[in-house]
Design an enzyme around this catalytic site. Structure first.
Site, PDB file in Angstrom:
ATOM      1  N   LEU A 105       0.953  -1.087  -0.068  1.00 28.99           N
ATOM      2  CA  LEU A 105      -0.062  -0.116  -0.067  1.00 28.99           C
ATOM      3  C   LEU A 105       0.921   1.257   0.040  1.00 28.99           C
ATOM      4  O   LEU A 105       1.957   1.257   0.756  1.00 28.99           O
ATOM      5  CB  LEU A 105      -0.940   0.090   1.275  1.00 28.99           C
ATOM      6  CG  LEU A 105      -2.232  -0.934   1.319  1.00 28.99           C
ATOM      7  CD1 LEU A 105      -2.968  -0.655   2.728  1.00 28.99           C
ATOM      8  CD2 LEU A 105      -3.053  -0.541   0.154  1.00 28.99           C
ATOM      9  N   ASP A 106       0.551   2.302  -0.747  1.00 28.77           N
ATOM     10  CA  ASP A 106       1.437   3.555  -0.704  1.00 28.77           C
ATOM     11  C   ASP A 106       1.321   3.918   0.553  1.00 28.77           C
ATOM     12  O   ASP A 106       0.381   4.128   1.477  1.00 28.77           O
ATOM     13  CB  ASP A 106       0.765   4.585  -1.694  1.00 28.77           C
ATOM     14  CG  ASP A 106       0.879   4.093  -3.055  1.00 28.77           C
ATOM     15  OD1 ASP A 106       1.524   3.272  -3.627  1.00 28.77           O
ATOM     16  OD2 ASP A 106       0.092   4.777  -4.049  1.00 28.77           O
ATOM     17  N   TYR A 107       2.656   4.813   0.600  1.00 30.44           N
ATOM     18  CA  TYR A 107       2.573   5.862   1.935  1.00 30.44           C
ATOM     19  C   TYR A 107       1.387   6.358   2.459  1.00 30.44           C
ATOM     20  O   TYR A 107       1.074   6.497   3.591  1.00 30.44           O
ATOM     21  CB  TYR A 107       3.826   6.437   1.709  1.00 30.44           C
ATOM     22  CG  TYR A 107       4.129   7.585   2.834  1.00 30.44           C
ATOM     23  CD1 TYR A 107       4.778   7.277   3.965  1.00 30.44           C
ATOM     24  CD2 TYR A 107       3.736   8.991   2.359  1.00 30.44           C
ATOM     25  CE1 TYR A 107       4.803   8.574   4.838  1.00 30.44           C
ATOM     26  CE2 TYR A 107       3.888   9.978   3.380  1.00 30.44           C
ATOM     27  CZ  TYR A 107       4.629   9.740   4.492  1.00 30.44           C
ATOM     28  OH  TYR A 107       4.804  10.811   5.510  1.00 30.44           O
ATOM     29  N   THR A 109      -1.901   6.092   1.621  1.00 32.69           N
ATOM     30  CA  THR A 109      -3.012   5.218   1.464  1.00 32.69           C
ATOM     31  C   THR A 109      -3.078   4.617   2.745  1.00 32.69           C
ATOM     32  O   THR A 109      -2.305   4.107   3.377  1.00 32.69           O
ATOM     33  CB  THR A 109      -2.901   4.202   0.263  1.00 32.69           C
ATOM     34  OG1 THR A 109      -2.491   4.991  -0.974  1.00 32.69           O
ATOM     35  CG2 THR A 109      -4.121   3.741   0.160  1.00 32.69           C
TER      36      THR A 109
END
Length: 294
Positions: A105-107, A109
């Site tokens: 998961l993106d930073y 998100t």
């Protein structure tokens, strides 16, 4: 101090300035967006991880926004540092960060994130993600009112942005001549609500990626003209007035032979949270109704 003034006038990004308190504000609104007291550090958030599920095979957490999954920096807060603190007996010293990795998961998100506890669980989850046998549902608040689209599909290939200043930072579609190595990318979308943040039109979308390209949802929303609220990177560094990026992994279904995982969180993007400054104008579907349309 001089550089701090420049940062105040032209927002750069969330982060640190040596060991000094950092204030980041929007040039246009002069609204403070970020201060050092808002940042998540080992001192302030090491013990603040929300565990949604724990078994012999998997741990599932509700990842906070603006926290990385893992990091080689021993001073940086990460989900895996939080888990090693909470469950030291489960941390595997043979693994670089203590736990296996099955997905990302993106930073920026937030939301449902699954961590395999054992090698067998990691192998099982990895195969399911690789062969697209999982189901993932995200919520996003995007800029503008989505018109004449209640249920729709975004089908744009995604590749690397090869411009030197964006290498390793941004992805893009083949509409741009600097797009490198594009691969198929498909996202299913359902319109849930329309409303306003700070008197600016926004829409709430339920998104289900059918492929797993890097930044897929962020790029796809940008390409249909509805960039995710608070997405600094894909708004070309213009969307700086919010406290976070409004993208949340709401539900994950992973039918492992070891254990069937189906975990869902609450909607974080509601009027009830004053930080969102969100007002609903029209509600078309409930989130559960939206999920039934995929």
């Amino acid at each position: 101090r001089e550089k701090m003034t420049n940062i105040y006038m032209n927002i750069i990004h969330y982060g640190y300035w040596s060991n000094e308190p950092l204030i980041v504000a929007c040039k246009r609104t002069r609204r403070v967006i970020f201060t050092m007291s808002d940042s998540k550090t080992l001192d302030t958030h090491l013990d603040k991880v929300e565990v949604l599920h724990k078994s012999d095979h998997f741990i599932v957490v509700n990842k906070d926004f603006d926290v990385v999954i893992n990091s080689n920096d021993p001073e940086r807060l990460s989900i895996y540092r939080q888990l090693s603190y909470k469950y030291p007996e489960l941390a595997n010293e043979k693994l670089t960060h203590g736990f296996y990795v099955a997905h990302r998961l993106d930073y920026s998100t937030s939301g449902v994130y699954l961590i395999p506890v054992t090698k067998a669980a990691a192998k099982s989850a990895g195969k399911l993600f690789e062969h697209k046998q999982t189901k993932k549902y995200y919520l996003a608040l995007v800029r503008g009112h989505v018109l004449n689209r209640n249920v729709f599909t975004i089908d744009y290939p995604i590749g690397k942005d090869s411009r030197p200043e964006f290498m390793g930072i941004r992805m893009c579609t083949p509409d741009y001549d600097y797009c490198q190595d594009p691969r198929d990318a498909i996202t299913k979308c359902v319109l849930i609500e329309t409303g306003y943040i700070d008197n600016q039109a926004v829409s709430k979308l339920l998104l289900s990626p059918k492929t797993g390209r890097r930044h897929q949802l962020r790029v796809h929303c940008k390409e249909i003209g509805h960039t995710i609220v608070g997405d600094y990177t894909y708004s070309d560094k213009t969307d700086t007035s919010q406290y976070r990026m409004f993208l949340h992994a709401m539900r994950l279904c992973l039918p492992s032979h070891l254990e069937n995982i189906d975990i869902q969180t609450q909607d974080p993007f509601t009027e009830a949270d004053a930080r969102n400054n969100y007002v609903v104008e029209n509600r078309f579907l409930s989130i559960s109704e939206g999920m039934e349309l995929f």
